[in-house]
Design an enzyme around this catalytic site. Sequence first.
Site, short mmCIF file in Angstrom:
data_model
loop_
_atom_site.label_atom_id
_atom_site.label_comp_id
_atom_site.label_asym_id
_atom_site.label_seq_id
_atom_site.Cartn_x
_atom_site.Cartn_y
_atom_site.Cartn_z
N THR A 190 14.27 10.90 1.28
CA THR A 190 13.82 10.47 2.60
C THR A 190 14.96 10.55 3.60
OG1 THR A 190 12.25 8.99 1.57
CG2 THR A 190 13.09 8.28 3.69
N GLY A 220 4.22 4.48 1.23
CA GLY A 220 5.46 3.78 0.87
C GLY A 220 5.97 2.91 2.01
N1 ASP Z 1 11.20 5.09 0.22
C1 ASP Z 1 10.48 6.31 -0.05
C2 ASP Z 1 9.11 5.97 -0.59
O1 ASP Z 1 9.00 5.11 -1.42
C3 ASP Z 1 11.16 7.20 -1.02
C4 ASP Z 1 12.61 7.51 -0.73
O2 ASP Z 1 13.26 6.81 0.03
O3 ASP Z 1 13.10 8.48 -1.26
O4 ASP Z 1 8.17 6.63 -0.21
#
Ligand code: ASP
Length: 331
Positions: A190, A220
């Site tokens: 992300t 998410g």
């Molecule tokens: N926080 C993101 C999610 O759970 C994933 C990530 O940060 O890589 O969708």
Amino acid sequence: MGINSVMADISPIRLVIHGGAGAIKRGKLKAELEHAYTQALAQSLMAGYAVLAAGGSSIDAVIAAIVVMEDCPLFNAGKGSVFSHTGRNELEASIMEGSTLMAGAVAAVTTIRNPILAAHAVMTKSTHVMLMGEGAEAFAAEQGLAIVDPSYFYTQFRWDQLQKAIAKEHVLRDHDAGVLLPDEHEKRGTVGAVALDRHGNLAAGTSTGGLTNKRFGRVGDSPIIGAGTYADNRSVAVSATGTGEMFIRAAAAFHTAAQVRLQHKPIADAANNVLAEIAAMGGDGGLIVLDAEGNHAMCFNTIGMYRGVIGSDGIARVGIFPGAETPTPEK
Ligand code: ASP
């Protein structure tokens, strides 16, 4: 001082970004790939810095920095987004302005090239905070944003990553390590940015493809204001990356800001307290935090976090593993 505490062009400028936290094993990250990440992070920092140095707003700087990462296939956002179980790329993003507490977000979008621009349009051109799915896509098209065929988001290695995940019948965070993700190319995340402009205004934004092999319309933390993103001039701007479910349960971004505003905690302590709560729930990840005086923190409880910072001196400093961020070498 009210929320709208605008100073007269005297604030230091600063931009902090992340490109995901995870188990990026030192030594396993090939020099070439490490260089590519370093350059991409620096490019993102320079794009946001150009806005801030010209006297632009923190919101515009956050957008500029995130668009660069959304357009770069290295990151799990925009172009490089991971695939859901059904073989779709379902993208999410959110943005927030610290001077007004205005916010916008989109979730489960499959055709919007730059979800962060759609989140911003929701914030500025609608009376809502979060739009999802087809409605969000119709709104983005109405606003004249770039709409692409879902195949735009196809990348071979993300597809292969999904096939591996399906084979293992496991829901993965895209940069988790271990048996499920043996290849360092898969540990990518992300993206997010927090910025402080010359007027003393903070902003934060986050964008993601979510989790490889996610199901049933899973959303998410990234598009959720208070979980993945928060900004308030009275405290801090925050963007998160990590195991989204736990970041939602911990109200991670708001919880960080609340400790600073109400308990006067140092920003790194506030972030680390939240990460400790998340760890206690079995999650991990990272938080970038920036206050209205230009102090920043980049905290993570994973092996590494792609990250960078640029301030008034215009020098882009980036890091992946623990330790001080270093100036990016010329290409
Ligand atoms: N926080 C993101 C999610 O759970 C994933 C990530 O940060 O890589 O969708």
